[in-house]
Design a protein around this motif. Structure first.
Motif, short mmCIF file in Angstrom:
data_model
loop_
_atom_site.label_atom_id
_atom_site.label_comp_id
_atom_site.label_asym_id
_atom_site.label_seq_id
_atom_site.Cartn_x
_atom_site.Cartn_y
_atom_site.Cartn_z
N ARG A 31 0.16 4.11 -2.52
CA ARG A 31 -1.08 4.86 -2.34
C ARG A 31 -0.83 6.19 -1.63
O ARG A 31 0.16 6.36 -0.93
CB ARG A 31 -2.09 4.05 -1.52
N ALA A 32 -1.74 7.11 -1.81
CA ALA A 32 -1.59 8.43 -1.17
C ALA A 32 -1.64 8.30 0.34
O ALA A 32 -0.87 8.95 1.07
CB ALA A 32 -2.70 9.36 -1.66
N SER A 91 0.81 -1.22 0.00
CA SER A 91 0.00 0.00 0.00
C SER A 91 0.84 1.27 0.00
O SER A 91 0.29 2.38 0.06
CB SER A 91 -0.94 0.01 1.22
N LEU A 133 -2.40 2.02 4.02
CA LEU A 133 -3.51 1.25 4.58
C LEU A 133 -3.39 1.14 6.11
O LEU A 133 -4.38 1.19 6.82
CB LEU A 133 -3.54 -0.15 3.94
#
Length: 820
Positions: free
Chosen positions: A31-32, A28, A35
């Motif tokens: 990703r911005a 993850s 998670l």
């Protein structure tokens, strides 16, 4: 107990749980928003690292294996790793390169350490553990590459952690099947019990310290932080690297304790020394937060530290020349620090760090392979021993009594060597006065608080476990003194407004120490001067607190106390390695009659050994008296077929007429030939009540003659009755099986409290008994219940004494079994 056993047998599933968290994290990363938040991930890794350490240590108590090294290594890794993630999540690592500079030293270390474990695992056919180690090693290597090059994605790191998950899942499935099928089905590579080969058990029984591998990896970790800075791998030294250093320091103290448990005094002392360096390094990286000045180092401390390392290296060479040579790197390190005013931040000490990194990695490989494999990498072990065998002056101590405790038994070797060394270090550290305006800039707090405080507390605890009550009290008192004074004087807490309160506290410590000085009069010369010269240190603290310290007094007090402590350090080392008193501690200054009489006469044998029970049985058969543990308190026993021994026990106790001696048997079979002399009701009640802490007072009769008591019968019971019992204690009943029926009385002079520890037996009757079977504290602090059965045929029982078993329970037995 089963749940603890299950936990201790499942560290790979624990590792695959942590690996799953890291796999999710790295998948993850692009990703911005991650998670799993960094702080949450760090906390979870800390929890898993503690469980993993517990599981590895718990299994290590049963067998030493690659399993232990893997568990502790990954545990340290995730501990430091987790704290770095927490720092990142809390915004402490703000600059773009901070996270990389914080992580890389640890990742480099564990890439290499886990690779070594994987190689040894594959060579020794520990395939499952080797696969886990190699996968985590590759994950760490990929993460290092990812931090330096965007061409490497985080997916490669996550894939390696997924491999750990799959292997850990397979192992977990195998262990679950193993337990559910009651050891009938075991998947390949998951049956840990079958892997305990004879060679492995033999190699780890006393001659090898399985915990040393993890200690060497921790040395590699702390050296990596400063070595990476010198080589340009990291851009700076800062707070982000403190988690690695202090995690290594905390675990190193744990390894020191476990090394004492492995009866390895020299390596335990060495790991204690290196833990001090790790805490000091972490302190130096922390101090710029509150202090702009460069740190200053107490030069006398570092010179003395190098001398202690030299002495330890010489003694370690007797055991293993390679280990002795390895310690010389730390001698060079202390000298390099003493020559550089900025200490850890200079290039010289960092260059030695690089050498320590390489040497520690090589020593890790040698130790791990020699612990695990049947073929050994030669380390020169035995070469010096063979040379000393020809000497008539110095003879190495060997055999089962090598680590025999002062009193009773102990699971640990003696830690006095480390305790004395810490006194030397702490005393020379305080020669640095420091700047009142910038007290924290002087690197004294870690030297005094860790060396003089934490490690001295450790030495005191081990001394207490070995029966050295006075020594442990002194170590603990001095430890508290060093901790409080170090934090107060060098932590900026000390000032004119607090000088009166500080003076009152120091005077209180001096009064306690005065009592210790008085007690050491009855111990030996060395301890008397050791405790007396500490008073000089306490006086210097007091004079400093009231601002009346004469020039040079503190230096003189430090030198005197330091030299006395150094002599005690050398004496303890010599006496733990060589036979005879090469550097004697001396005799008691005051010898009281009757005190210490048991030291040379009274044997102390551990109850957990069958050979000890047999030896006690032989002593009893030959007319001796012994103190033994029971299901209640300790008792004094003699063989009932030895009238001379029974009479001796009677007189040694100053037995009162209203407290007659009782008779113990191991089973009713010993009374079987005289069964016809007991009423059926009484016989049935004895069967129902025993074995238990219930003594039954029964009518005296001809049945006494069947036990071979002869002339000793007059000392047992009263003319009308005798108390008899079958104890609910396997050690005691086994002893009675070997000796026959025994005569019993409480192990204390008449009128005194019952003895609930073997040390109390020694203190009260040490010069009057031949041996003590030692089993630590009693399971109960209350004696047995004594039931009057002289009128049992009329349906009545009475109570002479209500002990551990209440009246209601005894009456319930009587009603349920005898009056249906």
């Amino acid at each position: 107990g089963q749940s603890l056993q299950a936990l201790s047998s499942l560290p790979p599933p624990l590792s695959h749980t942590g690996s799953l968290l890291l796999a999710v994290h790295f998948y993850s990363v692009p990703r911005a928003v991650p998670l799993i938040p960094s702080t949450a991930l760090g906390v979870l890794l800390l929890i898993l690292s503690s469980l993993l350490a517990y599981a590895g240590i718990r299994r290590s108590l049963r067998n030493a294996s690659l399993f232990l090294s893997l568990c502790l290594t990954i545990s340290v890794f995730w501990c430091g790793y987790g704290v770095v993630f927490i720092l990142g999540g809390q915004g402490v690592l703000n600059d773009p390169g901070d996270f990389r500079n914080a992580l890389v030293p640890g990742l480099v270390t564990f890439t290499l350490a886990l690779l070594i474990i994987a190689v040894v695992g594959f060579l020794c056919r520990e395939v499952i553990l080797a696969m886990i180690a190699s996968a985590v090693s590759l994950a760490s290597a990929h993460e290092v590459a990812m931090r330096y090059s965007t061409a490497f994605g985080s997916s490669a790191v996550a894939c390696n952690y997924m491999i750990v998950c799959l292997v850990g899942g397979y192992f977990a499935l195998g262990r679950i099947l193993y337990f559910l099928t009651k050891e009938k089905i075991a998947l390949p590579g998951t049956d840990l019990a079958k892997k305990k080969t004879h060679e492995q058990i033999q190699s780890t029984s006393g001659s090898m310290n399985p915990f040393a591998v993890t200690g060497l990896i921790l040395n590699t970790l702390s050296a990596s932080v400063f070595g990476c800075r010198l080589l340009g791998v990291t851009g700076k030294l800062f707070i982000g690297q403190v988690p690695w250093l202090w995690a290594a320091g905390i675990y190193q103290i744990g390894i020191c304790i476990l090394s004492y448990r492995a009866m390895d005094v020299l390596m335990a002392t060495f790991f204690g020394f290196t833990s001090i360096l790790k805490f000091a390094r972490g302190y130096c990286l922390l101090y710029p937060i509150w202090q702009p000045e460069e740190p200053s180092f107490p030069i006398p401390f570092l010179v003395v530290f190098s001398i202690l390392f030299v002495v330890l290296a010489l003694f370690l060479t007797l055991k293993s020349p390679v280990d002795g040579l390895y310690l010389l790197f730390y001698v060079a390190y202390c000298i390099a620090l003493a020559c550089r005013p900025k200490g850890f931040f200079e290039g010289g000490p960092q260059g030695v760090d690089v050498a320590i990194f390489a040497a520690s990695a090589l020593m890790t490989l040698i130790h791990l392979y020699n612990v695990k494999a049947s073929a050994k990498i030669p380390t020169g072990k035995g070469a010096v021993k063979a040379l000393l065998a020809r000497s008539s002056f110095l003879k190495l101590r060997e055999g089962p009594d090598l680590h025999a405790p002062y009193l009773g038994y102990s699971k640990y070797a003696d830690a006095e060597v480390l305790g004395y060394a810490c006194s030397v270090l702490a005393s020379f550290a305080i020669t640095m006065t420091g700047d009142p305006q910038a007290p924290l800039a002087t690197v004294v707090i870690p030297w005094v608080v860790v060396a003089g405080g934490i490690l001295k507390l450790l030495g005191g605890s081990v001394a207490f476990a070995r029966g050295k009550t006075l020594e442990s009290s002194a170590f603990i008192l001095y430890a508290v003194m060093w901790i409080i004074w170090g934090l107060t004087r060098y932590g900026g807490l000390y000032g004119t407004t607090r000088s009166f309160h500080a003076a009152v506290g120091i005077i209180a410590f001096m009064l306690f120490n005065g009592f210790i000085v008085f007690c050491t009069l009855f111990l030996n010369f060395a301890w008397f001067f050791y405790s007396l010269t500490f008073l000089l240190i306490a006086v210097s603290f007091l004079l400093d607190a009231i601002h009346a310290l004469p020039a040079g007094y503190d230096i003189a007090a430090t030198l005197i106390f330091g030299l006395v402590s150094f002599y005690c350090f050398l004496s303890a080392l010599f006496n733990s390695i060589f036979e005879g008193s090469c550097l004697p501690m001396g005799r008691p200054i005051v010898q009281l009659s009757g005190v210490g009489g048991g030291m040379t006469k009274c044997l102390h044998l551990p109850a957990r050994k069958a050979s000890s029970v047999k030896r006690i049985a032989d002593i009893l058969k030959n007319g001796g008296t012994c103190g033994v543990p029971t299901d209640t308190v300790y008792v004094l026993v003699a063989a009932c077929n030895r009238p001379d021994a029974v009479e001796k026990a009677h007189h040694s106790k100053r037995q009162a007429q209203d407290r007659p001696m009782s008779l113990w048997i191991s089973s009713l079979k010993q009374l079987e030939p005289a069964k016809h002399l007991f009423t059926p009701l009484l016989w049935d009640f004895m069967e129902a009540a025993w074995p238990s802490p219930i003594s039954l007072v029964v009518p005296r009769g001809e049945w006494v003659d069947f036990l071979g008591m002869k002339d000793s019968a007059k000392y047992v019971g009263t003319p009308q009755s005798i108390a008899i019992r079958i104890p609910d204690c396997s050690v005691t009943t086994h002893l009675i099986d070997l000796v026959g029926p025994i005569v019993v009385t409480s192990a204390n002079p008449t009128g005194e409290a019952d003895t609930t520890h073997h040390n109390q037996v020694y203190a009260k009757l040490g010069d009057k008994v031949d041996a003590v079977l030692c089993d630590g504290p009693s399971p109960e602090n209350i004696a047995s219940t004594v039931v009057d059965c002289t009128k049992i045929d009329s349906g009545n029982i009475g109570f002479f004494r209500v002990g551990i078993i209440p009246k209601s329970q005894v009456k319930l037995i009587f009603i349920l079994f005898l009056l249906p």
